[in-house]
Write an enzyme that holds these catalytic residues in place. Structure first.
Site, PDB file in Angstrom:
ATOM      1  N   GLU A  62       0.837  -1.207   0.000  1.00 22.75           N
ATOM      2  CA  GLU A  62       0.000   0.000   0.000  1.00 22.75           C
ATOM      3  C   GLU A  62       0.870   1.255   0.000  1.00 22.75           C
ATOM      4  OE1 GLU A  62      -2.575   1.555  -0.439  1.00 22.75           O
ATOM      5  OE2 GLU A  62      -4.339   0.834   0.600  1.00 22.75           O
ATOM      6  N   ASP A  63       0.303   2.335  -0.512  1.00 17.41           N
ATOM      7  CA  ASP A  63       1.029   3.602  -0.481  1.00 17.41           C
ATOM      8  C   ASP A  63       0.942   4.251   0.900  1.00 17.41           C
ATOM      9  OD1 ASP A  63      -1.708   4.047  -0.763  1.00 17.41           O
ATOM     10  OD2 ASP A  63      -1.515   5.616  -2.272  1.00 17.41           O
ATOM     11  N   ASP A  69      -4.328   5.575   6.283  1.00 17.25           N
ATOM     12  CA  ASP A  69      -4.839   6.805   6.868  1.00 17.25           C
ATOM     13  C   ASP A  69      -5.834   6.406   7.973  1.00 17.25           C
ATOM     14  OD1 ASP A  69      -5.119   9.666   6.709  1.00 17.25           O
ATOM     15  OD2 ASP A  69      -6.961   9.423   5.591  1.00 17.25           O
ATOM     16  N   PHE A  78      -1.515  16.383   4.106  1.00 12.52           N
ATOM     17  CA  PHE A  78      -1.844  15.751   2.839  1.00 12.52           C
ATOM     18  C   PHE A  78      -0.602  15.739   1.961  1.00 12.52           C
ATOM     19  CE2 PHE A  78      -3.923  14.794  -1.177  1.00 12.52           C
ATOM     20  CZ  PHE A  78      -4.739  13.745  -0.765  1.00 12.52           C
ATOM     21  N   ARG A 115       1.778  11.369  -9.612  1.00 15.25           N
ATOM     22  CA  ARG A 115       2.193  10.094  -9.025  1.00 15.25           C
ATOM     23  C   ARG A 115       3.633   9.768  -9.392  1.00 15.25           C
ATOM     24  NH1 ARG A 115      -2.562   7.298  -7.354  1.00 15.25           N
ATOM     25  NH2 ARG A 115      -4.415   7.870  -8.526  1.00 15.25           N
TER      26      ARG A 115
HETATM   27  P1  IMP Z   1      -7.824   4.811   4.520  1.00 19.76           P
HETATM   28  O1  IMP Z   1      -6.687   4.192   5.266  1.00 19.76           O
HETATM   29  O2  IMP Z   1      -8.954   3.863   4.270  1.00 19.76           O
HETATM   30  O3  IMP Z   1      -8.299   6.082   5.151  1.00 19.76           O
HETATM   31  O4  IMP Z   1      -7.423   5.201   3.054  1.00 19.76           O
HETATM   32  C1  IMP Z   1      -6.167   5.311   2.619  1.00 19.76           C
HETATM   33  C2  IMP Z   1      -6.246   5.866   1.205  1.00 19.76           C
HETATM   34  O5  IMP Z   1      -6.570   7.254   1.253  1.00 19.76           O
HETATM   35  C3  IMP Z   1      -4.905   5.778   0.529  1.00 19.76           C
HETATM   36  O6  IMP Z   1      -4.757   4.566  -0.165  1.00 19.76           O
HETATM   37  C4  IMP Z   1      -4.927   6.972  -0.388  1.00 19.76           C
HETATM   38  O7  IMP Z   1      -5.534   6.639  -1.604  1.00 19.76           O
HETATM   39  C5  IMP Z   1      -5.780   7.989   0.326  1.00 19.76           C
HETATM   40  N1  IMP Z   1      -4.960   8.986   1.080  1.00 19.76           N
HETATM   41  C6  IMP Z   1      -4.923   9.150   2.413  1.00 19.76           C
HETATM   42  N2  IMP Z   1      -4.087  10.132   2.769  1.00 19.76           N
HETATM   43  C7  IMP Z   1      -3.566  10.602   1.609  1.00 19.76           C
HETATM   44  C8  IMP Z   1      -2.609  11.635   1.311  1.00 19.76           C
HETATM   45  O8  IMP Z   1      -2.047  12.341   2.172  1.00 19.76           O
HETATM   46  N3  IMP Z   1      -2.332  11.808  -0.014  1.00 19.76           N
HETATM   47  C9  IMP Z   1      -2.904  11.063  -1.006  1.00 19.76           C
HETATM   48  N4  IMP Z   1      -3.795  10.096  -0.772  1.00 19.76           N
HETATM   49  C10 IMP Z   1      -4.125   9.862   0.526  1.00 19.76           C
HETATM   50 MG    MG Z   2      -4.112   3.641  -1.822  1.00 23.20          MG
END
Ligand code: IMP
Ligand code: MG
Length: 189
Positions: free
Chosen positions: A102-103, A106, A155, A168
């Site tokens: 995963e990138d 959050d 962000f 990206r």
């Molecule tokens: P979560 O953990 O379900 O809230 O979602 C994570 C996803 O939210 C990541 O895979 C990203 O696509 C997006 N995301 C969360 N924070 C950022 C950020 O700072 N920049 C870009 N995308 C983000």
């Molecule tokens: Mg993602």
């Protein structure tokens, strides 16, 4: 389209620091998964840049797979806690050792919902490797086996993470200047 420079507050993690850390992670993964049936499951699209650099530094045999998940119900930057599978794995992962790539994590909602979907396919194990972790934003607990960097609640974009679907390709992680972003978005729309 605006330039990435128009909205850059600061470079949070530069290219060299990213690559050094990815080398460390790859070394650890190569050790931990020695003799196992490793399959890297990359979450599209944010995870691709990390995947490609990481896999080239992993020294043990492994395969790759892709999965695309999207949250629905609320705005793009917030997860709702409900996910839809837009693109599913194409090969059988039964008995394999899955490492999710995963990138960023959050709220944790996406992975919290996606993990059971992968587990239901009968792999031998499922672990998570994320490049970035915003721990302060966590709403649900997700078990992280490997994490590149813990970051503050800002962000970020670049190195797989997008801003309005762009940037990206940047080799570093940048912090968005929200005020500047609002301004350029208003001008270009
Ligand atoms: P979560 O953990 O379900 O809230 O979602 C994570 C996803 O939210 C990541 O895979 C990203 O696509 C997006 N995301 C969360 N924070 C950022 C950020 O700072 N920049 C870009 N995308 C983000
Ligand atoms: Mg993602």
């Amino acid at each position: 389209m605006y330039s990435y420079k128009d909205v850059l507050a600061e470079v949070l993690i530069d290219e060299k620091t990213l690559q050094n850390r990815i080398q460390e992670l790859a070394g650890q993964i190569s050790k931990d998964y020695e003799g196992k049936e490793l399959v890297l499951v990359c979450f599209l699209r944010g995870g691709v840049v990390f995947l490609v650099d990481l896999m080239r530094k992993i020294t043990i045999p492994h395969s790759i797979e892709f999965m695309a998940i999207s949250s629905y119900g609320v705005g793009k930057r917030e997860s709702s806690g409900h996910v839809r599978v837009d693109f599913d794995l194409k090969t059988d992962i039964r008995g394999k050792d899955v490492l999710i790539i995963e990138d960023i994590i959050d709220s944790g909602n996406t992975l919290h919902e996606a993990l059971p979907l992968i587990q239901a396919k009968g792999p031998n194990s499922v672990e998570i490797c994320t490049l970035l972790n915003k721990y302060s934003r966590r709403e649900v607990d997700v078990p992280l086996r490997y994490c590149g960097f813990d970051i503050e609640d800002k962000f970020v974009y670049g190195y797989g993470l997008d801003l309005d679907d762009y940037f990206r390709n940047l080799p570093f992680i940048g912090v968005v200047d929200i005020e500047k972003l609002k301004k350029v978005q208003a001008e270009k729309l």
